[in-house]
Each structure stands twice: as C-alpha cells, then as structure tokens.
Write a protein that holds these residues in place. Structure first.
Motif, short mmCIF file in Angstrom:
data_model
loop_
_atom_site.label_atom_id
_atom_site.label_comp_id
_atom_site.label_asym_id
_atom_site.label_seq_id
_atom_site.Cartn_x
_atom_site.Cartn_y
_atom_site.Cartn_z
N GLU A 88 0.83 -1.20 0.00
CA GLU A 88 0.00 0.00 0.00
C GLU A 88 0.87 1.25 0.00
O GLU A 88 0.62 2.20 -0.76
N GLU A 89 1.91 1.25 0.83
CA GLU A 89 2.82 2.40 0.86
C GLU A 89 3.59 2.52 -0.45
O GLU A 89 3.81 3.62 -0.96
N ALA A 90 3.99 1.37 -1.01
CA ALA A 90 4.72 1.39 -2.28
C ALA A 90 3.86 1.99 -3.39
O ALA A 90 4.33 2.81 -4.19
N ALA A 91 2.59 1.60 -3.44
CA ALA A 91 1.68 2.13 -4.47
C ALA A 91 1.47 3.62 -4.28
O ALA A 91 1.41 4.38 -5.26
N SER A 130 11.68 2.12 -3.22
CA SER A 130 10.60 2.95 -2.71
C SER A 130 9.26 2.67 -3.39
O SER A 130 8.24 3.21 -2.97
N ILE A 131 9.27 1.84 -4.45
CA ILE A 131 8.01 1.59 -5.16
C ILE A 131 7.64 0.11 -5.19
O ILE A 131 6.64 -0.26 -5.79
N ALA A 132 8.43 -0.73 -4.54
CA ALA A 132 8.12 -2.16 -4.45
C ALA A 132 8.62 -2.67 -3.11
O ALA A 132 9.77 -2.42 -2.74
N SER A 133 7.77 -3.37 -2.39
CA SER A 133 8.14 -3.85 -1.06
C SER A 133 8.67 -5.27 -1.12
O SER A 133 8.44 -6.01 -2.10
N GLN A 134 9.37 -5.65 -0.07
CA GLN A 134 9.85 -7.02 0.10
C GLN A 134 10.64 -7.51 -1.11
O GLN A 134 10.36 -8.58 -1.67
#
Length: 623
Positions: A188-191, A215-219
């Motif tokens: 959600e934060e990445a999006a 910063s735009i894709a997690s894990q």
C-alpha cells in the motif's frame, strides 16, 4: 578569506574556467597539472562567492542550522531532535525525547530559542499535545531551505520561485524533484509512493524526477531475482511511458541506496529502456563511487548504451555520486559477517570517484553515456570541469548540487559551467517523518570532519580548512596517478563470493571479456530468447543456466564445466521415491558419504580472485 595566488589571477584573465594557455593536447594534460589548475579554480570560486555573499540577503534558518552544527554538541542535539521529536507517532514518546535533548541545547542558538527548548523539555512529557506540534513546526522552519512542501498549492509557487534567476537558492537552475522516502515495507505504501511520483511527473512545471526501486516495491528478494525484476519493471514502465508520451521532454532518474540493489537497479533500467517503444527516451541512473563495483558497472552500462545508440536509440545519463549510506552498509556488513561492500576510507572513495570520471569523460564514451557530476566538493567539481574541457566533452556533462546548501558557492560554479541541476527533495507535511533519514544524512555530512560539507561554510575564510580539503584532493589525485593498473581496469568488488563456482579450483580462469557491440544483436535487456524472461541471475546463482544472461546480470562471464544429462531414474514419481534420496542425503550428512566432507574445508566457499577488468573500447554509429 583564502588569498589568491598569482596563478589564480592569471587564470581569471582567461575565459571562465577554461584551461590555461599552452596546455597539453586535449585529454593529455598531466594529472598533477590538472589538479593544480583545479585548486586555483576553486580559489576563484571562493573569492566570487565571498563577494556575492556580502551583497546577498542571508537566510537566517540556514545560518542557524550551520551554527548549531559547529557547536561541539550540535550534531547530537540536531539528530536527537529530528529523530526523537519529529519522527515518533506517540506524542508522549516525543515529549520525553524532547526532555532529553533539551539538556544539550547548543550555545549558538539565541536566548529566546534556548528558553523555548528548555520550557519544551519541562512541559513536553506533561502536555505533549501542545508542545510537540509547536516543536515540529519550529523544526520544519529550520530545515525549510532543504526540503520543499509537496502539497499542490505550495509546490507550484516553490518551483517557480526556485527557477527564477534572482532566487538565491534556486539560481534559476533546472530542478530534479525527489519525493522523499526510504525503503517501503508494504504494498500500500509502495503504491502510494509510486502514485506520488507519477503525479509529480504529470505536472506541466516538472520535467525531471528521481525514484528508487526500493521505494516503489516492497519485500524485494534477491533470491528471486528474475521475478523481482519482472515485478519492478511492471510497476515502473507506465512512468517511463508517461515521460515518452509527454509533448515536452521529461527525464526520469533511477536512484539507488543499498549495495544489494545495484544489480537489480541496473537490470530494471536496461530492461525498461530496451523496449522498442522506449528506445528513443533519454533517462538516467545513479552509481555510487564508494563502491569498488562502480567502474565495472559503468563499463557494463556503457557497452549496453553504445549498442542501444548503434540501433538508433537515445543516450543515457549516469549520475556519479560518492554515496551517502555508509553507516547503513557498515551495519549490514556487521550483522551478516560480510566484507564491507564500500571502500574502507574516504581517500579511497575520492580516488575511485576520479577514476570513474577519468574513464567516462572521453568522446567515445560520452556519445552514449552523458555524465552527471553530483556533489558540493568544489575541488572535485573543478577537476571534472577542467577534465571535460581538455577532452572537449563539456556538452556531455552536468553538475548537480543540493537545494539550500552553500548557495553562494553554487552560484559561482554556475557562472563557470553554465547550468546547474538542483537536487530538490519534496515531501508532504503530513508525511514529514519520511524526510527524517534524508535530513539526518545532511546533518551528519555537515558535522563530520571527514566530509567536505563540514568545511563548506568557512572554506573561503579559514585557511586551515582550505588546506585540509586541498590536501585531501591532491592526495586522491596522487593515489590515482600511482595506480599501476592500466587505465580502465576496474577494481575488484569487496564481496567476491560466487556460489556458481565454489566447486572449482583456485587456479581456474574466472573472467573473460565479452565481445564488442553487435549492432544487429537484440539488446540484452529485452525479453525473448536468452533474455531475462528465460535466464537470469537466479538461475546462474543456482547453477541452472549457462547463457548470455549470466554475463548481463552479473557483469561477469565464466567458463563453467558442462553438466551431464539427468539420469532416467532421477524423476520423483511418488512419496516412496522421494523418501529414498532424502534418507541417502541424511546418511551422507552424518558422515556416510566421503565426497563433500573429504574436500579441504578451505575450498568449500572459495571464489577464485578475479583479475582487474580491462576495457575494450567500442564505438557507436549513432548520431
């Protein structure tokens, strides 16, 4: 003020920043002479900035912050205030932290501010809902010259103000907007971060943005490298398509922070720009000179970019920085017991920075790769400008500085090089906590004696600080000159383990240079046969693939033994078949098998040392 020498006066009679008359043929000037000319150019810049500083209005917030950091306890106070009071969501936690930092108030602050901080420390734990919002507003006022408000109603006027030629902070420069934020933890934060950058790029008054993969894709998982590349490419491609479809030129710079993201960022960058619909888009990527891998990475990017140019594509830009995440890299190495990925000393980093520039700033390389010189070290900026001038590539080099830092010096540099790119962090006040890490890095840079920024405010008035920075600069040039390796030989990475070669002997050949560019060959980042959709770093690490992808993703080419075809009876058909090899493996692990335990322990995880990489120049037929 640092006095000018006779040589400096002679230099000022020439064109601004131009090499002195009687110099050697283009590109053949001795490094020692180039270094001395750079020192004299810095003297001139400091003299100019001192004169302009006398007439320009002072920024009280910037002066106050500089004064705080000059105090012996200033850094502890500033970091404690930024990290302990501005970051916590719990107001009571922030109140108790304010009480602690109030005991270290710098003497430089005016009496009324010291009194206000003391009162905040007294009442912060009692009525934090009153005290903490006031303290945070004061902090935003103190760092307002470093970060821009990202709310739409304030961003537009701020951009227009910074681009005005009369603005003392913006210098009429082009702005590189970066929506601040560190590595994200959730999708959600990445999006939200990606959408924020897309909204910035879609504005008519924005033509340059920076963004990080983390910063735009997690894990992000390096164990699932190919799938991770696919996921990030899918996220970022619409952003590049927006830039390509814009009626006015828009530029996207792919930034990076951690060493672990180096290969991933390069793979994503090449994959996106290898798309047929984006081959005409000019975009950029960042390389950090405190990594020994920097020159090797630049050479790989230059190969790929020259191939792209030969097929009619646009050039790319590589922004060269020294690196600002040393503390994080040290922690990562200590936690895992790994070698430090970066250089161990500041001088080694400075030397590598010049090694990268020396290789990059030539006509044959800058045709495909434009170079961005990022930083406030005036000696390095002068060195890069003079080097580019001697080699005739000043049109293929940019200079980038930070918003709000040493503005008079930045203006003096701009008058010489012609244009500046201003790195401009933006953040929504409601999410000011994401700017904390950026602010702490800036505070540490301004306070660390090892960093040039610690001397930037007094460089023109304190002879001792000037001599210190000049000697560091000359020492790095001398170290580069004394390097016995041929020009273009890339340093060996600090981390050399290669699991695909652990069974080989130490004397095995470890590296061969890939062939020159073939204009008819498909770009290595493209999908298709042999492309990353079929082969990649994950397969190479696990020993499953021996193809061109191994060379592309790891930037190394190995000669590996062929594997025998699988035995017909090796297929797992049912649970009984599965248990048989499992029991055999357990017996081997307990000592029943002699193959692996019998090998010398020293060969279990040894990677043969790789010789320095030699560069074979490639030329492009692109216009």
């Amino acid at each position: 003020m640092v006095e000018d020498t006779d040589d400096a006066a002679t230099l000022r009679t020439e064109a601004p920043g131009a090499p002195v008359a009687g110099a050697h043929a283009a590109g053949q000037v001795p490094p020692a002479q180039l270094a001395q000319e750079a020192v004299e150019l810095v003297r001139r810049w400091l003299a100019e900035s001192a004169r302009s500083g006398q007439d320009a209005p002072r920024d009280p917030a910037a002066e106050r912050l500089a004064g705080v950091l000059r105090d012996p306890h200033g850094l502890d106070f500033a970091v404690g205030f930024v990290d302990g009071v501005a970051r916590p969501q719990d107001l009571f936690v922030a109140g108790y932290n304010l009480q602690r930092v109030a005991k270290k108030i710098p003497a430089f602050l005016p009496w009324y501010m010291r009194a206000a901080i003391w009162l905040g420390g007294v009442f912060g734990p009692v009525i934090p809902w009153v005290v903490i919002p006031i303290a945070r507003r004061v902090l935003r006022g103190m760092v307002g010259h470093l970060v821009v408000d990202a709310t739409p109603e304030k961003l537009g006027p701020a951009i227009a103000h910074l681009r005005s030629p009369n603005d003392p902070e913006g210098h009429g420069a082009r702005l590189n907007l970066n929506l601040l934020g560190e590595a994200v933890l959730g999708e959600e934060e990445a999006a939200r971060r990606l959408e924020g950058t897309r909204a910035l790029l879609a504005r008519d008054d924005v033509d340059y943005v920076s963004i990080k993969v983390s910063s735009i894709a997690s894990q992000l998982s390096m164990w699932s490298f190919d799938e991770t590349v696919d996921r990030v490419v899918e996220r970022l491609t619409p952003l590049y398509e927006l830039a390509a479809a814009s009626p006015s030129p828009k530029f996207i710079n792919l930034d990076m922070e951690e060493y672990r993201d180096l290969d991933l960022t390069i793979a994503v960058f090449e994959r996106i720009l290898s798309r047929p619909d984006l081959i005409g888009l000019e975009a950029g990527i960042v390389l950090q000179a405190y990594l020994p891998d920097a020159l090797d990475a630049l050479q790989g990017l230059t190969e790929w970019a020259a191939q792209r140019r030969a097929q009619g594509g646009a050039p790319i830009k590589v922004r060269v920085v020294k690196g600002a995440n040393l503390a994080m890299e040290r922690v990562d190495a200590a936690i895992h017991g790994w070698p430090l990925a970066t250089y161990g000393s500041k001088q080694a980093t400075d030397t590598n920075y010049k090694r990268v520039l020396d290789w990059a700033l030539t006509p044959e390389h800058t045709d495909a790769v434009k170079i961005g010189v990022a930083g406030h070290n005036l000696f390095d900026v002068a060195y890069a400008w003079l080097l580019a001038s001697y080699r005739g590539v000043t049109g293929r080099i940019d200079f980038e500085m930070l918003l709000g830092m040493a503005t008079e010096q930045a203006e003096a540099v701009k008058r010489t090089v012609g244009q500046l790119l201003l790195y401009t962090p933006v953040v929504d006040p409601a999410e000011f906590d994401v700017a904390i890490s950026y602010l702490i890095r800036r505070l540490e840079e301004n306070a660390s004696p090892e960093n040039f920024m610690s001397a930037v405010f007094e460089l023109g008035s304190d002879r001792g600080l000037f001599d210190r920075e000049r000697d560091r600069f000359l020492a790095s040039v001398a170290e580069l000159t004394a390097d016995a390796a041929p020009r273009g030989a890339a340093p060996v990475p600090s981390r050399q383990q290669d699991r695909s070669r652990e069974w080989e002997q130490e004397t095995a050949e470890s590296f061969t240079r890939p062939p020159a560019v073939d204009a008819e060959a498909p770009l290595s980042g493209a999908t298709g046969a042999g492309g990353p959709a079929e082969q990649g770093l994950t397969s190479v690490v696990l020993g499953l693939t021996r193809g061109p992808a191994a060379s592309r993703w790891s930037r190394r080419r190995h000669r590996l033994p062929s594997r025998a075809p699988p035995r017909p009876d090796s297929r797992i058909l049912d649970s009984r078949t599965l248990r048989t090899p499992t029991r055999r493996s357990r017996r081997t692990a307990r000592g029943g098998g002699a193959s692996w335990p019998a090998r010398p322990r020293a060969t279990w995880a040894r990677r043969p040392s790789r010789p320095r990489r030699s560069w074979t120049p490639v030329t492009s037929t692109g216009s």
